[in-house]
Motif scaffolding. Structure first.
Motif, PDB file in Angstrom:
ATOM      1  N   ASP A 141       0.814  -1.212   0.000  1.00  0.00           N
ATOM      2  CA  ASP A 141       0.000   0.000   0.000  1.00  0.00           C
ATOM      3  C   ASP A 141       0.847   1.262   0.000  1.00  0.00           C
ATOM      4  OD1 ASP A 141       0.984  -0.048   2.562  1.00  0.00           O
ATOM      5  OD2 ASP A 141      -0.966  -0.118   3.549  1.00  0.00           O
ATOM      6  N   GLN A 142       2.144   1.128   0.309  1.00  0.00           N
ATOM      7  CA  GLN A 142       3.050   2.272   0.242  1.00  0.00           C
ATOM      8  C   GLN A 142       4.456   1.805  -0.092  1.00  0.00           C
ATOM      9  OE1 GLN A 142       2.749   5.588   3.141  1.00  0.00           O
ATOM     10  NE2 GLN A 142       4.905   5.228   3.601  1.00  0.00           N
ATOM     11  N   THR A 143       5.108   2.529  -0.997  1.00  0.00           N
ATOM     12  CA  THR A 143       6.475   2.210  -1.398  1.00  0.00           C
ATOM     13  C   THR A 143       7.268   3.501  -1.485  1.00  0.00           C
ATOM     14  OG1 THR A 143       5.712   0.325  -2.714  1.00  0.00           O
ATOM     15  CG2 THR A 143       7.934   1.114  -3.133  1.00  0.00           C
ATOM     16  N   THR A 144       8.478   3.484  -0.913  1.00  0.00           N
ATOM     17  CA  THR A 144       9.353   4.656  -0.980  1.00  0.00           C
ATOM     18  C   THR A 144      10.498   4.392  -1.940  1.00  0.00           C
ATOM     19  OG1 THR A 144       8.826   5.327   1.292  1.00  0.00           O
ATOM     20  CG2 THR A 144      10.865   6.188   0.342  1.00  0.00           C
ATOM     21  N   TYR A 145      10.725   5.331  -2.856  1.00  0.00           N
ATOM     22  CA  TYR A 145      11.849   5.268  -3.782  1.00  0.00           C
ATOM     23  C   TYR A 145      12.821   6.385  -3.417  1.00  0.00           C
ATOM     24  CZ  TYR A 145       8.950   2.203  -6.701  1.00  0.00           C
ATOM     25  OH  TYR A 145       8.170   1.162  -7.172  1.00  0.00           O
ATOM     26  N   ASN A 146      14.059   6.005  -3.067  1.00  0.00           N
ATOM     27  CA  ASN A 146      15.084   6.979  -2.714  1.00  0.00           C
ATOM     28  C   ASN A 146      15.931   7.321  -3.929  1.00  0.00           C
ATOM     29  OD1 ASN A 146      14.145   6.702  -0.124  1.00  0.00           O
ATOM     30  ND2 ASN A 146      16.097   6.135   0.782  1.00  0.00           N
ATOM     31  N   PHE A 147      16.241   8.617  -4.087  1.00  0.00           N
ATOM     32  CA  PHE A 147      17.068   9.070  -5.194  1.00  0.00           C
ATOM     33  C   PHE A 147      18.048  10.132  -4.701  1.00  0.00           C
ATOM     34  CE2 PHE A 147      13.039   7.807  -7.106  1.00  0.00           C
ATOM     35  CZ  PHE A 147      13.453   6.985  -8.146  1.00  0.00           C
ATOM     36  N   LEU A 148      19.306  10.017  -5.137  1.00  0.00           N
ATOM     37  CA  LEU A 148      20.257  11.091  -4.905  1.00  0.00           C
ATOM     38  C   LEU A 148      19.792  12.326  -5.665  1.00  0.00           C
ATOM     39  CD1 LEU A 148      23.606   9.091  -5.243  1.00  0.00           C
ATOM     40  CD2 LEU A 148      22.548   9.930  -3.130  1.00  0.00           C
ATOM     41  N   THR A 149      19.848  13.471  -5.023  1.00  0.00           N
ATOM     42  CA  THR A 149      19.275  14.682  -5.613  1.00  0.00           C
ATOM     43  C   THR A 149      20.146  15.298  -6.709  1.00  0.00           C
ATOM     44  OG1 THR A 149      20.218  15.940  -3.764  1.00  0.00           O
ATOM     45  CG2 THR A 149      17.916  15.252  -3.590  1.00  0.00           C
ATOM     46  N   ASP A 150      21.297  14.687  -7.010  1.00  0.00           N
ATOM     47  CA  ASP A 150      22.071  15.167  -8.151  1.00  0.00           C
ATOM     48  C   ASP A 150      21.766  14.373  -9.426  1.00  0.00           C
ATOM     49  OD1 ASP A 150      23.253  12.799  -7.438  1.00  0.00           O
ATOM     50  OD2 ASP A 150      25.302  13.574  -7.328  1.00  0.00           O
ATOM     51  N   VAL A 151      20.781  13.472  -9.336  1.00  0.00           N
ATOM     52  CA  VAL A 151      20.365  12.681 -10.508  1.00  0.00           C
ATOM     53  C   VAL A 151      19.308  13.473 -11.278  1.00  0.00           C
ATOM     54  CG1 VAL A 151      19.254  10.553 -11.274  1.00  0.00           C
ATOM     55  CG2 VAL A 151      20.874  10.503  -9.372  1.00  0.00           C
ATOM     56  N   THR A 152      19.551  13.665 -12.565  1.00  0.00           N
ATOM     57  CA  THR A 152      18.648  14.476 -13.383  1.00  0.00           C
ATOM     58  C   THR A 152      17.353  13.748 -13.691  1.00  0.00           C
ATOM     59  OG1 THR A 152      20.550  15.561 -14.402  1.00  0.00           O
ATOM     60  CG2 THR A 152      18.423  15.770 -15.538  1.00  0.00           C
ATOM     61  N   GLU A 153      17.452  12.470 -14.043  1.00  0.00           N
ATOM     62  CA  GLU A 153      16.269  11.723 -14.479  1.00  0.00           C
ATOM     63  C   GLU A 153      16.430  10.251 -14.132  1.00  0.00           C
ATOM     64  OE1 GLU A 153      14.790  10.436 -18.855  1.00  0.00           O
ATOM     65  OE2 GLU A 153      14.805  12.603 -18.526  1.00  0.00           O
ATOM     66  N   ALA A 154      15.339   9.610 -13.755  1.00  0.00           N
ATOM     67  CA  ALA A 154      15.356   8.182 -13.433  1.00  0.00           C
ATOM     68  C   ALA A 154      13.981   7.601 -13.744  1.00  0.00           C
ATOM     69  CB  ALA A 154      15.725   7.955 -11.969  1.00  0.00           C
ATOM     70  N   GLN A 155      13.860   6.293 -13.613  1.00  0.00           N
ATOM     71  CA  GLN A 155      12.575   5.631 -13.850  1.00  0.00           C
ATOM     72  C   GLN A 155      12.217   4.753 -12.663  1.00  0.00           C
ATOM     73  OE1 GLN A 155      11.554   4.037 -17.798  1.00  0.00           O
ATOM     74  NE2 GLN A 155      10.876   2.143 -16.831  1.00  0.00           N
ATOM     75  N   ILE A 156      10.952   4.762 -12.311  1.00  0.00           N
ATOM     76  CA  ILE A 156      10.430   3.823 -11.320  1.00  0.00           C
ATOM     77  C   ILE A 156       9.412   2.922 -12.006  1.00  0.00           C
ATOM     78  CG2 ILE A 156      10.817   5.381  -9.379  1.00  0.00           C
ATOM     79  CD1 ILE A 156       7.828   6.003  -9.393  1.00  0.00           C
ATOM     80  N   ASP A 157       9.295   1.705 -11.517  1.00  0.00           N
ATOM     81  CA  ASP A 157       8.344   0.734 -12.063  1.00  0.00           C
ATOM     82  C   ASP A 157       7.466   0.244 -10.928  1.00  0.00           C
ATOM     83  OD1 ASP A 157       9.292   0.562 -14.859  1.00  0.00           O
ATOM     84  OD2 ASP A 157      11.117  -0.212 -13.927  1.00  0.00           O
ATOM     85  N   VAL A 158       6.195   0.589 -10.974  1.00  0.00           N
ATOM     86  CA  VAL A 158       5.251   0.240  -9.917  1.00  0.00           C
ATOM     87  C   VAL A 158       4.620  -1.108 -10.248  1.00  0.00           C
ATOM     88  CG1 VAL A 158       3.202   0.961  -8.654  1.00  0.00           C
ATOM     89  CG2 VAL A 158       4.802   2.684  -9.533  1.00  0.00           C
ATOM     90  N   PRO A 159       4.781  -2.121  -9.398  1.00  0.00           N
ATOM     91  CA  PRO A 159       4.259  -3.452  -9.733  1.00  0.00           C
ATOM     92  C   PRO A 159       2.760  -3.577  -9.510  1.00  0.00           C
ATOM     93  CG  PRO A 159       5.355  -3.504  -7.610  1.00  0.00           C
ATOM     94  CD  PRO A 159       5.561  -2.122  -8.153  1.00  0.00           C
ATOM     95  N   VAL A 160       2.137  -4.358 -10.394  1.00  0.00           N
ATOM     96  CA  VAL A 160       0.757  -4.810 -10.249  1.00  0.00           C
ATOM     97  C   VAL A 160       0.816  -6.333 -10.243  1.00  0.00           C
ATOM     98  CG1 VAL A 160      -1.540  -4.884 -11.274  1.00  0.00           C
ATOM     99  CG2 VAL A 160      -0.164  -2.801 -11.449  1.00  0.00           C
ATOM    100  N   ASN A 161       0.227  -6.967  -9.241  1.00  0.00           N
ATOM    101  CA  ASN A 161       0.402  -8.408  -9.057  1.00  0.00           C
ATOM    102  C   ASN A 161      -0.918  -9.166  -9.042  1.00  0.00           C
ATOM    103  OD1 ASN A 161       3.053  -7.585  -8.557  1.00  0.00           O
ATOM    104  ND2 ASN A 161       3.353  -9.098  -6.952  1.00  0.00           N
ATOM    105  N   LEU A 162      -0.819 -10.436  -9.424  1.00  0.00           N
ATOM    106  CA  LEU A 162      -1.882 -11.381  -9.091  1.00  0.00           C
ATOM    107  C   LEU A 162      -1.628 -11.786  -7.641  1.00  0.00           C
ATOM    108  CD1 LEU A 162      -1.970 -13.682 -12.264  1.00  0.00           C
ATOM    109  CD2 LEU A 162      -3.273 -11.592 -11.820  1.00  0.00           C
ATOM    110  N   ILE A 163      -2.490 -11.355  -6.744  1.00  0.00           N
ATOM    111  CA  ILE A 163      -2.275 -11.609  -5.322  1.00  0.00           C
ATOM    112  C   ILE A 163      -2.532 -13.080  -4.995  1.00  0.00           C
ATOM    113  CG2 ILE A 163      -2.931 -10.925  -3.001  1.00  0.00           C
ATOM    114  CD1 ILE A 163      -1.582  -8.707  -4.650  1.00  0.00           C
ATOM    115  N   SER A 164      -3.573 -13.643  -5.584  1.00  0.00           N
ATOM    116  CA  SER A 164      -3.863 -15.068  -5.453  1.00  0.00           C
ATOM    117  C   SER A 164      -4.603 -15.507  -6.706  1.00  0.00           C
ATOM    118  CB  SER A 164      -4.702 -15.351  -4.202  1.00  0.00           C
ATOM    119  OG  SER A 164      -5.955 -14.704  -4.289  1.00  0.00           O
TER     120      SER A 164
END
Length: 263
Positions: A38-61
Motif C-alpha cells: 500500500d506504500q512504497t518509498t523510492y530513494n534518489f540522490l538529488t544530483d540525478v537528473t532523471e530516473a525511472q520507477i516501475d510500480v508493480p501490479v500483481n496477481l495476489i492469489s
C-alpha cells in the motif's frame, strides 16, 4: 454487490482436512489482482537528473490455485486529491495508456514512471497515489485492500555508511556488517540487542536515520516511541545511535536506545 475474497479466508480454507474421497479445489473462485504494497518509498540522490520507477501490479492469489487462462488487463488512475507530486516537474508518464496487462502465464506487470530527482526536496518528499479502477477479465477481481498504492519520492544526500561496525556488550563486542542496498538505504547483519542474529534495514535521508524493516517485521513489527518508526543520528565519531526502538510482542524490547561503532 461484487464479492471480494480476502486472503485470510483463503488461509482458513487451507487448514481444512479432507479424505481421499473428498476432492475439492481449494482457493478463491476468482483471481485477486492489486498493488502488492500500500506504500512504497523510492530513494534518489538529488544530483540525478532523471530516473525511472516501475510500480508493480500483481496477481495476489489465483482462482483455484491456477494461473488465469487469459490476460488480465487492469485500469488505474492517479488520485489527484492525494497526489502531491506535480506532473511535468516531479514526474511524467512513460506510457499514454492508463491500463496495464498481466499476460497469460505471468503473475505481475509494471507501470513505469519517469521521475526527476534533481528537483526533489529531501525535507519535503512528494507522493504519487494510484487507484486501481477496473479489471477487464472474466475471472479476476480487485482485492479491496490492494486497490491503492502511495509512491513516496524521497530525495537523499550522498551517504557512506556501509562498512564494519560493532556494539559493546558485557560479554564482548558483537560485529555488525552494514551494506548499501540502494541510495541512502542500508541492511545491517545484526539487530541489537537480541541474543540471536537478525538483519534489519534503515534509511539515511541527509543524516536523519530511520529504521524501515527487519527480519520479522510482518509478525513482530518495529515501531518508534514518539514517531511511527525509530530515528537515529550519525555521531561525530561515526557511530550510529538509534532511540525509542520498540518491537511488538517482545516484552523487554521497549523504548531502547543503542549505539553501534565503526571499526
Amino acid at each position: 454487490m461484487k464479492k471480494v475474497f480476502l486472503l485470510s479466508i483463503f488461509s482458513l480454507f487451507t487448514l481444512a482436512s479432507c479424505s481421499d474421497d473428498d476432492v475439492t479445489s481449494l482457493g478463491p473462485t476468482s483471481t485477486i489482482v492489486g498493488f502488492p504494497e500500500d506504500q512504497t518509498t523510492y530513494n534518489f540522490l538529488t544530483d540525478v537528473t532523471e530516473a525511472q520507477i516501475d510500480v508493480p501490479v500483481n496477481l495476489i492469489s489465483y482462482a483455484n490455485e491456477t494461473f488465469p487462462s487469459n490476460d488480465v488487463v487492469v485500469s488505474w488512475e492517479v488520485n489527484t486529491a492525494e497526489t502531491t507530486a506535480v506532473e511535468g516537474v516531479d514526474f511524467d508518464f512513460v506510457q499514454t495508456s492508463t491500463s496495464t496487462t498481466i499476460t497469460q502465464g505471468n503473475s505481475a506487470a509494471l507501470i513505469p514512471f519517469k521521475v526527476y530527482p534533481i528537483v526533489f526536496d529531501p525535507a519535503d518528499p512528494k507522493q504519487i497515489v494510484l487507484d486501481m479502477t477496473v479489471v477487464d477479465s472474466n475471472n479476476a477481481i480487485i482485492g479491496a485492500q490492494y486497490q491503492k498504492v502511495t509512491i513516496i519520492l524521497q530525495g537523499v544526500c550522498p551517504s557512506y555508511l556501509a562498512g564494519e561496525y560493532y556494539i559493546n556488550f558485557a560479554s564482548g563486542p558483537q560485529d555488525i556488517t552494514i551494506e548499501e542496498i540502494g541510495p541512502g538505504q542500508y541492511r545491517a547483519s545484526y539487530f541489537p540487542t537480541f541474543a540471536s542474529v537478525y538483519w534489519w534495514e534503515f534509511s539515511d535521508v541527509c543524516g536523519d536515520l530511520v529504521i524501515t524493516d527487519w527480519q520479522y517485521q510482518s509478525g513482530n513489527a518495529i515501531y518508534g516511541t514518539s514517531t511511527p518508526m525509530p530515528h537515529g543520528v550519525i555521531n561525530g565519531d561515526g557511530s550510529l545511535t538509534f532511540s525509542g526502538v520498540n518491537v511488538t510482542g517482545v516484552s523487554w524490547y521497549v523504548n531502547l536506545t543503542w549505539t553501534i561503532y565503526p571499526y
